[in-house]
Design a protein around this motif. Structure first.
Motif, mmCIF file in Angstrom:
data_model
loop_
_atom_site.group_PDB
_atom_site.id
_atom_site.type_symbol
_atom_site.label_atom_id
_atom_site.label_comp_id
_atom_site.label_asym_id
_atom_site.label_seq_id
_atom_site.Cartn_x
_atom_site.Cartn_y
_atom_site.Cartn_z
ATOM 1 N N ILE A 138 0.846 -1.196 0.000
ATOM 2 C CA ILE A 138 0.000 0.000 0.000
ATOM 3 C C ILE A 138 0.879 1.243 0.000
ATOM 4 C CG2 ILE A 138 -1.696 1.316 1.317
ATOM 5 C CD1 ILE A 138 -2.820 -1.300 2.326
ATOM 6 N N ASP A 139 0.610 2.207 -0.898
ATOM 7 C CA ASP A 139 1.366 3.449 -0.983
ATOM 8 C C ASP A 139 0.759 4.491 -0.046
ATOM 9 O OD1 ASP A 139 3.087 2.450 -2.874
ATOM 10 O OD2 ASP A 139 1.836 3.078 -4.560
ATOM 11 N N PHE A 140 1.624 5.349 0.524
ATOM 12 C CA PHE A 140 1.157 6.461 1.332
ATOM 13 C C PHE A 140 2.269 7.499 1.410
ATOM 14 C CE2 PHE A 140 3.314 3.632 4.197
ATOM 15 C CZ PHE A 140 4.005 4.453 5.056
ATOM 16 N N ALA A 147 4.197 7.436 -1.641
ATOM 17 C CA ALA A 147 3.296 8.226 -2.481
ATOM 18 C C ALA A 147 3.705 9.690 -2.459
ATOM 19 C CB ALA A 147 1.853 8.061 -2.005
ATOM 20 N N THR A 148 3.235 10.456 -3.409
ATOM 21 C CA THR A 148 3.548 11.882 -3.505
ATOM 22 C C THR A 148 2.715 12.682 -2.512
ATOM 23 O OG1 THR A 148 4.091 11.664 -5.847
ATOM 24 C CG2 THR A 148 3.594 13.872 -5.041
ATOM 25 N N ALA A 149 3.356 13.632 -1.836
ATOM 26 C CA ALA A 149 2.652 14.569 -0.960
ATOM 27 C C ALA A 149 2.358 15.838 -1.757
ATOM 28 C CB ALA A 149 3.488 14.886 0.268
ATOM 29 N N LEU A 203 5.815 16.832 -3.317
ATOM 30 C CA LEU A 203 7.071 16.266 -2.846
ATOM 31 C C LEU A 203 6.984 14.752 -3.046
ATOM 32 C CD1 LEU A 203 9.796 16.859 -1.483
ATOM 33 C CD2 LEU A 203 8.693 16.483 0.734
ATOM 34 N N GLU A 204 7.783 14.264 -3.986
ATOM 35 C CA GLU A 204 7.727 12.843 -4.338
ATOM 36 C C GLU A 204 8.161 11.965 -3.160
ATOM 37 O OE1 GLU A 204 6.543 11.808 -7.113
ATOM 38 O OE2 GLU A 204 6.496 13.642 -8.314
ATOM 39 N N GLY A 205 7.712 10.724 -3.170
ATOM 40 C CA GLY A 205 8.119 9.783 -2.146
ATOM 41 C C GLY A 205 9.625 9.572 -2.152
ATOM 42 N N GLY A 206 10.264 9.648 -0.982
ATOM 43 C CA GLY A 206 11.707 9.494 -0.868
ATOM 44 C C GLY A 206 12.501 10.761 -1.099
ATOM 45 N N ALA A 207 11.840 11.865 -1.479
ATOM 46 C CA ALA A 207 12.545 13.118 -1.770
ATOM 47 C C ALA A 207 12.629 13.985 -0.515
ATOM 48 C CB ALA A 207 11.835 13.876 -2.885
ATOM 49 N N ASP A 214 -2.095 13.733 1.231
ATOM 50 C CA ASP A 214 -1.577 12.430 0.807
ATOM 51 C C ASP A 214 -2.275 12.044 -0.496
ATOM 52 O OD1 ASP A 214 -0.770 9.818 0.466
ATOM 53 O OD2 ASP A 214 -1.016 9.273 2.567
ATOM 54 N N SER A 215 -1.500 11.963 -1.578
ATOM 55 C CA SER A 215 -2.087 11.652 -2.882
ATOM 56 C C SER A 215 -2.635 10.229 -2.960
ATOM 57 C CB SER A 215 -1.052 11.858 -3.994
ATOM 58 O OG SER A 215 0.029 10.942 -3.849
ATOM 59 N N ALA A 216 -2.228 9.360 -2.022
ATOM 60 C CA ALA A 216 -2.680 7.973 -2.064
ATOM 61 C C ALA A 216 -4.181 7.870 -1.811
ATOM 62 C CB ALA A 216 -1.916 7.133 -1.053
#
Length: 202
Positions: A41-43, A78-80, A108-112, A139-141
């Protein structure tokens, strides 16, 4: 006849045992499958690390600049979206000379991660309980609004120029005394050797 009946009962017992073991294995397999599904699951999960740079001596002094640095991490996958960071310090006690205490990004991309700074000068001495900055984002998820608070460096002391000079002067005296004590055991044998060497030449 009795032997045949005993064999039938034994066979039925073995079949029941095999069925129970098979059912248990199926249950364990179902649990493992669910665990894998949950892990995919992405978040988005945004956190802020806040710290102060007060120079080499790491002391805050009235009318001497220091830097507040904010690093924003998206620890999720997931992207914020609509990321906004804001911080508040009393205008009566501090002045922002450069930069800002707030910043925003469309995503703000995931991991950035991103960083921004503010150069601040204190106007009054005394203890300062540094507040936590706040971050808000979507949260774009699942399109939910989320927020969290930054880390903090806690309570720090802001010194007057006079108190700072006294504090650093004390350190200088301590290091000078330490240097003299260390030099004595080295210079004394050297002086004795030099004296004895001069006398032997005569």
């Amino acid at each position: 006849m009795m032997r045949r009946g005993f064999a039938v009962v034994l066979a039925l017992g073995l079949l029941c045992m095999l069925g129970s073991v098979r059912a248990q294995e199926d249950d364990e397999l179902d649990v493992d499958d669910e665990a894998v599904d949950v892990g995919t699951i992405d978040f988005a999960h945004v956190v802020v690390h806040k710290w102060v740079d007060a120079g080499d001596d790491k002391l805050l002094v009235v009318d001497r600049n220091f830097t507040l640095t904010y690093t924003v991490f998206n620890l999720g996958t997931a992207t914020a979206l609509d990321v906004e960071v804001s911080d508040i310090i009393p205008d009566a006690d501090f002045e922002v000379l450069e930069g800002a205490l707030e910043a925003s990004w469309d995503k703000l991309e995931g991991g950035a991660n991103v960083t921004f700074n503010a150069t601040v000068v204190p106007r009054n001495e005394g203890p300062w309980d540094a507040p936590r900055a706040r971050v808000d984002y979507i949260d774009s998820a699942d399109n939910t609004e989320k927020s969290s608070l930054s880390s903090t460096f806690g309570r720090v002391e802001i010194f007057t120029k006079e108190a700072y000079e006294q504090r650093t002067a004390a350190y200088e005296k301590e290091w000078t005394a330490f240097g003299l004590m260390c030099a004595g055991p080295i210079l004394a044998p050297l002086a004795v050797w030099y004296t004895s060497a001069g006398g032997s030449k005569q």
